[in-house]
Design an enzyme around this catalytic site. Structure first.
Site, PDB file in Angstrom:
ATOM      1  N   ARG A  27       0.820  -1.214   0.000  1.00  0.00           N
ATOM      2  CA  ARG A  27       0.000   0.000   0.000  1.00  0.00           C
ATOM      3  C   ARG A  27       0.853   1.263   0.000  1.00  0.00           C
ATOM      4  O   ARG A  27       0.451   2.292  -0.565  1.00  0.00           O
ATOM      5  CB  ARG A  27      -0.944  -0.026   1.207  1.00  0.00           C
ATOM      6  CG  ARG A  27      -2.080  -1.071   1.032  1.00  0.00           C
ATOM      7  CD  ARG A  27      -2.661  -1.477   2.370  1.00  0.00           C
ATOM      8  NE  ARG A  27      -3.849  -2.329   2.277  1.00  0.00           N
ATOM      9  CZ  ARG A  27      -3.846  -3.644   2.071  1.00  0.00           C
ATOM     10  NH1 ARG A  27      -2.685  -4.283   1.892  1.00  0.00           N
ATOM     11  NH2 ARG A  27      -4.963  -4.337   2.026  1.00  0.00           N
ATOM     12  N   ARG A 127      -6.263 -18.748  -8.636  1.00  0.00           N
ATOM     13  CA  ARG A 127      -7.023 -18.068  -7.579  1.00  0.00           C
ATOM     14  C   ARG A 127      -8.180 -17.244  -8.142  1.00  0.00           C
ATOM     15  O   ARG A 127      -8.084 -16.676  -9.226  1.00  0.00           O
ATOM     16  CB  ARG A 127      -6.068 -17.211  -6.734  1.00  0.00           C
ATOM     17  CG  ARG A 127      -4.986 -18.087  -6.099  1.00  0.00           C
ATOM     18  CD  ARG A 127      -4.061 -17.299  -5.231  1.00  0.00           C
ATOM     19  NE  ARG A 127      -4.733 -16.757  -4.061  1.00  0.00           N
ATOM     20  CZ  ARG A 127      -4.167 -15.925  -3.199  1.00  0.00           C
ATOM     21  NH1 ARG A 127      -2.918 -15.531  -3.399  1.00  0.00           N
ATOM     22  NH2 ARG A 127      -4.835 -15.494  -2.159  1.00  0.00           N
ATOM     23  N   SER A 172     -12.828 -10.087   3.108  1.00  0.00           N
ATOM     24  CA  SER A 172     -11.566  -9.963   2.370  1.00  0.00           C
ATOM     25  C   SER A 172     -11.093  -8.520   2.329  1.00  0.00           C
ATOM     26  O   SER A 172     -11.754  -7.646   1.772  1.00  0.00           O
ATOM     27  CB  SER A 172     -11.743 -10.483   0.938  1.00  0.00           C
ATOM     28  OG  SER A 172     -10.654 -10.054   0.138  1.00  0.00           O
ATOM     29  N   ASP A 325      -3.666 -15.387   7.700  1.00  0.00           N
ATOM     30  CA  ASP A 325      -2.446 -15.946   7.097  1.00  0.00           C
ATOM     31  C   ASP A 325      -1.651 -16.806   8.078  1.00  0.00           C
ATOM     32  O   ASP A 325      -0.639 -17.394   7.705  1.00  0.00           O
ATOM     33  CB  ASP A 325      -1.551 -14.806   6.591  1.00  0.00           C
ATOM     34  CG  ASP A 325      -2.178 -14.100   5.388  1.00  0.00           C
ATOM     35  OD1 ASP A 325      -3.000 -14.717   4.685  1.00  0.00           O
ATOM     36  OD2 ASP A 325      -1.841 -12.920   5.170  1.00  0.00           O
ATOM     37  N   LYS A 352      -6.178 -19.565  -0.863  1.00  0.00           N
ATOM     38  CA  LYS A 352      -4.937 -18.782  -0.690  1.00  0.00           C
ATOM     39  C   LYS A 352      -3.907 -19.269  -1.717  1.00  0.00           C
ATOM     40  O   LYS A 352      -4.271 -19.899  -2.696  1.00  0.00           O
ATOM     41  CB  LYS A 352      -4.435 -18.932   0.749  1.00  0.00           C
ATOM     42  CG  LYS A 352      -5.378 -18.317   1.778  1.00  0.00           C
ATOM     43  CD  LYS A 352      -5.452 -16.809   1.638  1.00  0.00           C
ATOM     44  CE  LYS A 352      -6.399 -16.185   2.630  1.00  0.00           C
ATOM     45  NZ  LYS A 352      -6.632 -14.762   2.351  1.00  0.00           N
TER      46      LYS A 352
HETATM   47  C1  S3P Z   1      -4.163  -9.095   2.386  1.00  0.00           C
HETATM   48  C2  S3P Z   1      -5.393  -9.623   2.683  1.00  0.00           C
HETATM   49  C3  S3P Z   1      -5.618 -11.061   2.941  1.00  0.00           C
HETATM   50  C4  S3P Z   1      -4.315 -11.800   3.222  1.00  0.00           C
HETATM   51  C5  S3P Z   1      -3.223 -11.413   2.263  1.00  0.00           C
HETATM   52  C6  S3P Z   1      -2.952  -9.927   2.337  1.00  0.00           C
HETATM   53  C7  S3P Z   1      -4.055  -7.645   2.147  1.00  0.00           C
HETATM   54  O1  S3P Z   1      -6.228 -11.636   1.800  1.00  0.00           O
HETATM   55  O2  S3P Z   1      -4.525 -13.195   3.155  1.00  0.00           O
HETATM   56  O3  S3P Z   1      -2.024 -12.110   2.565  1.00  0.00           O
HETATM   57  O4  S3P Z   1      -2.915  -7.114   2.135  1.00  0.00           O
HETATM   58  O5  S3P Z   1      -5.100  -6.999   1.969  1.00  0.00           O
HETATM   59  P1  S3P Z   1      -7.833 -11.694   1.611  1.00  0.00           P
HETATM   60  O6  S3P Z   1      -8.323 -10.329   1.385  1.00  0.00           O
HETATM   61  O7  S3P Z   1      -8.027 -12.563   0.401  1.00  0.00           O
HETATM   62  O8  S3P Z   1      -8.347 -12.339   2.864  1.00  0.00           O
END
Ligand code: S3P
Length: 442
Positions: A27, A127, A172, A325, A352
């Site tokens: 980000r 995915r 998510s 995670d 994942k």
């Molecule tokens: C993340 C969100 C999660 C996480 C990923 C990083 C992020 O995924 O598993 O490693 O940086 O927004 P999901 O949004 O699919 O849960």
């Protein structure tokens, strides 16, 4: 393939500082690339996933450069193009193994007048991307995806995009962030309704960069996030805290290897990420927070972790999003605990980097653990602290860094060691994992 057998070890001792948080690193680059002027980042995670984000934003016109490094990680300088000014990339954007890069960048492209194609490795290409395609298509973007809404795919951005109010059908943070990032260059107010809270780095950082973003929490805990579009972002100086998801492997290693006592410095403990610490403590894990402070707008502490006699528990499924995670590492801890650990509500683990329920069940069973795989979780009967037998042949990691690191940790608490078929994916999130492990076990 780079196979390696992780052998049983004596106590882990010493201090480490895990690399920067992966979510915050992605980000920092994305928002820096949209702010006009120079954003400086220290402690950036220089893993392959984050480097894929950096390369993609360079291909869309931002300058993203490494200026140096310190103990805290990479020092980077980003000169952004401004919201609305991303350029059309000439070549497909190679996302490697990174779901976060893909889904968040799809959001950015969706509200810019550009077309971009996204490609990735074998794991990423399996995915589901429909979860971001759906809301972004409602905002006006159009998509040509491979079968089942997967990579490779092409995004044609809408100009102007249409603001939406979107209730997340899955918990998510990536979907939430994709919609909010698309909302940055969309006239009007974009709303995301989040029934189950997920990591809130996007909200914190968008505000930090000067976007007008509000979060309202309803009586039932639902979060209503509103973002005013056509935002002007101001460049920032960001210090990225250490990644709790990387610290997880060393927390579990120290808890299960007798005689261990380590300090993990500078670990991000944002409540939307700290579920594993809560669960390990419920299991009897001795984890102390020292020197609690704030880094980069996030709560941070040094964690003192000591070998502990762990007990099996029923893990509250409501904690899942705050440790999504960390389940592969938790499954290893549970395999060494006394009694039964039950996990549920973990359907998301099946999509994942690998199907983490099936892959961890197979890997831990091969290492001698007692595992029952259910539709939405694992039930694990631990050894009560006795080492696992270990593996005879290599376990399959399916291009999943967290499977490789979790099973490496399992090897430390085994008789024969655990052979991991391929350690290369570790570089996606934690390139110095093996060196740090060696430093603690010498
Ligand atoms: C993340 C969100 C999660 C996480 C990923 C990083 C992020 O995924 O598993 O490693 O940086 O927004 P999901 O949004 O699919 O849960």
């Amino acid at each position: 393939m780079r196979p390696r057998r992780f052998l049983p070890t004596g106590p882990l001792r010493g201090r480490i500082r895990v690399p920067g948080d992966k979510s915050i690193s992605h980000r920092s680059i994305m928002l820096g690339a949209l702010a006009v002027g120079e954003t400086r980042v220290t402690g950036l995670l220089e893993g392959e996933d984050v480097l894929a984000t950096a390369a993609a934003l360079r291909a869309m016109g931002a300058s993203v450069e490494r200026t140096g490094a310190s103990d805290a990680g990479g020092e980077w300088s980003i000169h952004g193009v401004g919201v609305g000014a991303l350029l059309q990339p000439e070549a497909p954007l190679d996302m490697g193994n990174s779901g976060t890069s893909t889904r968040l960048l799809m959001g950015l492209v969706a509200s810019h007048p550009i077309t971009a194609s996204f490609v990735g490795d074998a794991s990423l290409s399996k995915r589901p991307m429909g979860r971001v395609i759906d809301p972004l298509a409602t905002m006006g973007a159009s998509f040509e995806a491979s079968e089942g809404g997967r990579l490779p795919l092409i995004v044609r951005g809408a100009s102007p995009a249409v603001p939406i109010s979107y209730r997340l059908p899955v918990a998510s943070a990536q979907v939430k962030s994709a919609v909010l990032l698309a909302g940055l260059n969309t006239p009007g107010i974009t709303t995301v309704i989040e029934p189950v809270p997920t990591r809130d780095h996007s909200e914190r950082m968008l505000r930090g960069f000067g976007a007008e973003l509000n979060v309202e929490i309803a009586a039932d805990g639902t979060r209503i996030i509103t973002l005013h579009g056509e935002a002007e972002l101001k460049p920032q100086v960001i210090d990225v805290p250490g990644d709790p998801s990387s610290a997880a492997f060393f927390m579990v290693a120290a808890l299960i290897v007798p005689g261990s006592e380590i300090v993990i410095e500078n670990v991000g403990l944002n409540p939307t990420r700290a579920g594993l610490v809560t669960v390990l403590r419920q299991m009897g894990g001795r984890i102390e927070e020292l020197n609690a402070r704030e880094v980069g707008g996030e709560p941070v502490a040094d964690l003192l972790v000591k070998h502990s006699a762990l007990k099996g528990i029923e893990v509250d499924p409501a904690l899942a999003p705050s440790m999504i995670d960390e389940f592969p590492a938790l499954f290893v801890a549970a395999s060494l605990a006394e009694g039964v650990t039950t996990t549920s509500g973990l359907d998301e683990l099946r999509v994942k980097e690998s199907d983490r329920l099936a892959v961890m069940a197979a890997a831990l069973a091969a290492a001698g653990a007692r595992i029952e795989e259910r539709e939405d979780g694992l039930v694990i009967t631990g050894t009560g602290g006795d080492p696992l037998a270990g593996t005879t042949g290599p376990i399959a990691t399916h291009l999943d860094h967290r499977i490789a690191m979790s099973m490496a940790v399992a090897g430390l608490a085994s008789r024969a060691g655990v052979e991991v078929d391929d350690t290369r994916p570790i570089a996606t999130s934690f390139p110095v994992f093996e060196t740090m492990l060696e430093g603690l076990t010498q």
